[in-house]
Scaffold this motif. Structure first.
Motif, PDB file in Angstrom:
ATOM      1  N   LEU A  57      37.951 -14.534  -7.471  1.00  0.00           N
ATOM      2  CA  LEU A  57      36.846 -14.375  -6.522  1.00  0.00           C
ATOM      3  C   LEU A  57      37.023 -15.298  -5.319  1.00  0.00           C
ATOM      4  O   LEU A  57      36.729 -14.919  -4.185  1.00  0.00           O
ATOM      5  CB  LEU A  57      35.512 -14.659  -7.221  1.00  0.00           C
ATOM      6  N   GLY A  58      37.509 -16.522  -5.567  1.00  0.00           N
ATOM      7  CA  GLY A  58      37.769 -17.427  -4.461  1.00  0.00           C
ATOM      8  C   GLY A  58      38.842 -16.891  -3.534  1.00  0.00           C
ATOM      9  O   GLY A  58      38.704 -16.934  -2.306  1.00  0.00           O
ATOM     10  N   ALA A  59      39.939 -16.365  -4.121  1.00  0.00           N
ATOM     11  CA  ALA A  59      41.008 -15.778  -3.308  1.00  0.00           C
ATOM     12  C   ALA A  59      40.496 -14.577  -2.522  1.00  0.00           C
ATOM     13  O   ALA A  59      40.859 -14.386  -1.345  1.00  0.00           O
ATOM     14  CB  ALA A  59      42.177 -15.371  -4.192  1.00  0.00           C
ATOM     15  N   LEU A  60      39.632 -13.762  -3.152  1.00  0.00           N
ATOM     16  CA  LEU A  60      39.033 -12.619  -2.453  1.00  0.00           C
ATOM     17  C   LEU A  60      38.227 -13.092  -1.253  1.00  0.00           C
ATOM     18  O   LEU A  60      38.306 -12.505  -0.163  1.00  0.00           O
ATOM     19  CB  LEU A  60      38.143 -11.836  -3.419  1.00  0.00           C
ATOM     20  N   ASN A  61      37.457 -14.155  -1.442  1.00  0.00           N
ATOM     21  CA  ASN A  61      36.707 -14.721  -0.315  1.00  0.00           C
ATOM     22  C   ASN A  61      37.648 -15.095   0.822  1.00  0.00           C
ATOM     23  O   ASN A  61      37.380 -14.812   2.005  1.00  0.00           O
ATOM     24  CB  ASN A  61      35.946 -15.976  -0.760  1.00  0.00           C
TER      25      ASN A  61
END
Length: 313
Positions: free
Chosen positions: A99-103
């Motif tokens: 999710l952090g990488a997606l952000n």
């Protein structure tokens, strides 16, 4: 006296003043029980602050950290129920990193300011948490509950909890990452001047995605700690904790403008906020006034950062 020395002395002096004041005004502050409790209280915000410090130094903000925390904790509970505690913990960390990488990818590709983009993504992630749980609280099964709560157990080190040791480990890893690796130098370069960093051959977008992913992992670990303490997870976990983490980083002396700061500064900021909360409890003061004190601290920290930068320039 350089700008960095002024910041160092200021935050260290603030901690010293708080410790001395609480030691003299209460009989319980320096007891082992209170000190262990103080460290345990700092864990969740401290883990978030480790990731947030990386982001702020890199010149970006992650306002979705609280929502990532919630989704990761929910995934941990669900996977634990089906595949065991180790798999649940691993799934939570993987979820936070993804999710952090997606952000980061969304921020880089959309070119929308990270403040706005992650605010919107935080709403999306929080909605995802609601969809997964149906608005209910999720629990691991009774046969797995004790093992799932192992992060909240006291250790043989004077009763210090496993989660407190986790915070120390994460802070050390983040410090080494920033101070002793080429990646850390790139983080400072991108936060200080992204255009110059790009011209020197640094992949600005990749660095930003990486710090968002690291922030997501830290948020997932914070979610594991919260879920372990309560033995459950729900969609509204961690609401607004990302703002407290940003406040801790800024109070500690990490520049809100990027390019300057350190993980230890964020940890000092967390300590200051925790000492204030602990002081209110020990002295029996009305906690209604606590946000006022914290808000004034943040304003002072940001104003000082601006003044020191302006004087240096």
């Amino acid at each position: 006296m350089t700008t960095l020395r002024l910041r160092d002395y200021g935050i260290v002096l603030a901690v010293a003043v708080l410790v001395v004041a609480l030691s003299l005004s209460t009989d319980t502050f320096l007891t082992s029980g209170n000190l262990v409790n103080l460290l345990d209280q700092a864990v969740v915000v401290g883990l978030l602050a480790c990731g947030m410090t990386l982001c702020v130094i890199c010149g970006v903000f992650d306002l979705s950290a609280g929502a990532v925390l919630a989704v990761s904790a929910i995934v941990a509970v669900i996977v634990t129920e089906r595949a065991g505690v180790p798999a649940g913990y691993a799934a939570a960390v993987a979820t936070g990193g993804l999710l952090g990488a997606l952000n980061g990818v969304v921020v880089v590709l959309s070119r929308v300011h990270s403040f706005i983009a992650t605010l919107a993504l935080g709403i999306v992630h929080r909605g995802l948490a609601l969809v997964i749980t149906g608005g209910a609280i999720v629990y691991p099964g009774p046969e797995r509950l004790a093992a799932f709560q192992s992060l909240s157990w006291p250790t043989v080190l004077g009763g210090v909890t496993a989660s407190s040791l986790l915070l120390v480990a994460v802070a050390v890893v983040a410090t080494v990452l920033l101070s002793c690796t080429a990646f850390g130098r790139r983080v400072y370069a991108v936060g200080g001047n992204p255009t110059a960093a790009w011209l020197s051959g640094i992949g600005v977008g990749r660095v930003r995605v990486a710090v968002f992913a690291a922030g997501g992992v830290c948020a997932a670990l914070a979610g594991l700690v919260l879920a372990a303490r309560g033995g459950s997870a729900q969609a509204d976990m961690g609401t607004l904790l990302e703002l407290t983490a940003i406040a801790a980083a800024v109070i500690g002396g990490t520049s809100i403008l990027g390019g300057q700061g350190a993980v230890w500064r964020g940890m000092v900021g967390v300590l200051i906020l925790t000492l204030i909360g602990n002081g209110f409890n020990l002295l029996g003061w009305n906690s209604t006034y606590r946000p006022i004190v914290e808000g004034l601290l943040i304003l002072t920290a940001v104003s000082t950062d601006y003044a020191l930068r302006h004087r240096r320039d």
